[in-house]
Design an enzyme around this catalytic site. Structure first.
Site, mmCIF file in Angstrom:
data_model
loop_
_atom_site.group_PDB
_atom_site.id
_atom_site.type_symbol
_atom_site.label_atom_id
_atom_site.label_comp_id
_atom_site.label_asym_id
_atom_site.label_seq_id
_atom_site.Cartn_x
_atom_site.Cartn_y
_atom_site.Cartn_z
ATOM 1 C CG ASP A 69 -1.905 -0.892 1.274
ATOM 2 O OD1 ASP A 69 -2.122 -1.432 0.000
ATOM 3 O OD2 ASP A 69 -2.648 -1.115 2.305
ATOM 4 N NE ARG A 114 -1.950 2.194 13.313
ATOM 5 C CZ ARG A 114 -1.392 1.392 12.459
ATOM 6 N NH1 ARG A 114 -0.013 1.682 12.022
ATOM 7 N NH2 ARG A 114 -1.929 0.534 11.605
ATOM 8 C CB SER A 165 -5.671 -6.284 6.439
ATOM 9 O OG SER A 165 -5.176 -5.141 7.067
HETATM 10 N N1 ARG Z 1 -8.875 -3.247 15.023
HETATM 11 C C1 ARG Z 1 -7.525 -2.999 15.844
HETATM 12 C C2 ARG Z 1 -7.453 -1.376 16.095
HETATM 13 O O1 ARG Z 1 -8.262 -0.895 15.722
HETATM 14 C C3 ARG Z 1 -6.578 -3.345 14.561
HETATM 15 C C4 ARG Z 1 -6.126 -2.814 13.417
HETATM 16 C C5 ARG Z 1 -5.119 -3.264 12.720
HETATM 17 N N2 ARG Z 1 -4.976 -2.920 11.511
HETATM 18 C C6 ARG Z 1 -4.683 -3.785 10.505
HETATM 19 N N3 ARG Z 1 -4.266 -3.243 9.298
HETATM 20 N N4 ARG Z 1 -5.095 -5.103 10.599
HETATM 21 O O2 ARG Z 1 -6.481 -1.305 16.816
#
Ligand code: ARG
Length: 411
Positions: A28, A109, A189
């Site tokens: 990506d 993040r 993913s």
């Molecule tokens: N649902 C989780 C969160 O919001 C994980 C998101 C993970 N992202 C991914 N690309 N699988 O923290």
């Protein structure tokens, strides 16, 4: 409605000159290096962080970004900062969103936001681009985080704009000479760092079916785990793990080592349907062996060293902290206020906990602390040397008074 026309923080293609791209080196974000140059006619500066994800090759990511036309590619080893400033807070907060998810993707993040804003300032960039979709939580975390730190900067979210299917993206990548690696053809993913791995999509989108075995690349399925249990001894100082089996360690190393021990024993697989910030429910599979073990150990020790009243209030604060971290509000002042309470309570959380790892389970089997309130000799709030059983009936009489009165009046 054109979102870019009505939402201030979204970058305007006519105006962006230089964008910092949060670059993982994967499909990506590699497409984005090209796409931003083409669609926004802007300079791209890549930023890649080592957050303890396995197989990270910072040099390779740097070269790949430069080969795709990035004018600069920053790579930073942020794994100790991640452990000390983010994972440590999650441990002290026993952080489990909706009681199940240790927030492994979420907390990372905010460190990414912090680094991106620093580099944007240094580079005099006018936008930050991230690789999150328009349906998830990560866009909320990135954008809220970035804007909280720098309200002037604009944000670019190519996946939300380009509306390419997976196949179209692979085709686009191939047309731009971007290697599509085998794991990028996988239906899942994923996101991974020191605190755990998240998997979504593909067969996992059906919450009624058990996750296929190939999701689990990190934790051994419990039924295949060793038939002998293993005990680990975790030492804590003021709520933070400082030693493993008697050896003092930096938090990063401790988590990493515990990850591999607990993963071998099948610990830390979480299969849950979770409530996203944007209102969707999503099926998530997590592999968080170290996080699962450490939070069990920490919360046990904390409870052992704290009063009933403290423990009750701590649970509420922990839940609020997890919500803030999940919902993109790490930099809101209330998160810091909650942390004030959490830190204050953790001043006493020093001691050690033994955890037995066995076929998918992490069970606390012993705990010791010089601050334990369990030890009557050390419990300064108790007056008498022994518990006075004769006082109990009087206590019970008063304790049940309101209930008795109510039942007499209302039955
Ligand atoms: N649902 C989780 C969160 O919001 C994980 C998101 C993970 N992202 C991914 N690309 N699988 O923290």
């Amino acid at each position: 409605m054109d979102a870019k026309g009505s939402i201030d923080h979204l970058a305007n293609p006519e105006q962006v000159q230089k964008a910092i791209l949060l670059y993982s080196g994967g499909l990506d974000t590699s497409c984005m290096v090209k796409w931003i140059q083409e669609q926004y006619d802007a300079e791209v500066v890549a930023l890649t962080l080592d957050l303890g994800q396995p197989d990270v090759d910072l040099d390779r990511a740097k070269q790949k970004a430069l080969d795709l036309g990035a004018t600069e590619a920053y790579v930073e080893d942020a794994k100790h900062e991640f452990a000390d400033d983010y994972v440590a807070k999650a441990i002290k907060a026993n952080a489990m969103y909706q009681g199940q998810y240790p927030l492994s993707t979420a907390i990372a993040r905010y460190l990414v936001c912090k680094k991106a804003v620093e580099i944007a300032e240094q580079e005099n960039a006018d936008a930050i681009a991230h690789g999150a979709t328009g349906k998830g939580n990560d866009q909320v975390r990135f954008e809220s985080g970035i804007l909280s730190l720098d309200p002037e900067i604009e944000v670019l979210a190519p996946v939300r704009e380009w509306s390419m299917t997976r196949d179209a993206e692979i085709e686009y990548a191939e047309s731009k000479g971007i290697d599509v690696e085998a794991d990028e053809e996988s239906p899942y993913s994923t996101d991974e760092n020191l605190w755990g791995k998240s998997s979504e999509c593909g067969p996992l989108d059906d919450p009624a079916s058990e996750p296929p075995k190939d999701v689990f690349q990190f934790v051994t399925p419990p039924e295949e785990a060793p038939s002998e249990p293993q005990h680990v001894d975790i030492g804590f100082r003021k709520g933070v793990p400082v030693s493993l089996n008697g050896d003092e360690k930096m938090l990063y190393e401790l988590v990493q080592e515990l990850n591999s021990i607990a993963a071998e024993h099948g610990v830390g697989i979480i299969d849950t349907v979770e409530d996203r910030v944007v209102g969707l429910k999503s099926r998530e599979v997590y592999e968080c062996p170290g996080a699962t073990t450490l939070i069990k150990a920490h919360s046990d020790l904390e409870k052992f060293c704290s009063t009933k009243h403290e423990n009750k209030l701590k649970q509420k604060h922990d839940r609020e902290w997890a919500e803030m971290a999940y919902n993109g509000l790490w930099f809101d002042p209330v998160t810091e206020h909650i942390e004030g309470f959490i830190d204050s309570m953790n001043q006493n959380v020093t001691g050690s906990v033994e955890v037995k790892l066995y076929k998918g389970k992490a069970a606390v089997v012993s705990r010791e602390s010089k601050n334990a309130l369990y030890d009557k000799k050390l419990a300064s709030y108790e007056k008498g040397e022994t518990f006075n059983q004769e006082a109990s009936p009087g206590f019970i009489q008063l304790h049940s008074l309101q209930t008795k009165l109510s039942n007499r009046v209302n039955d």
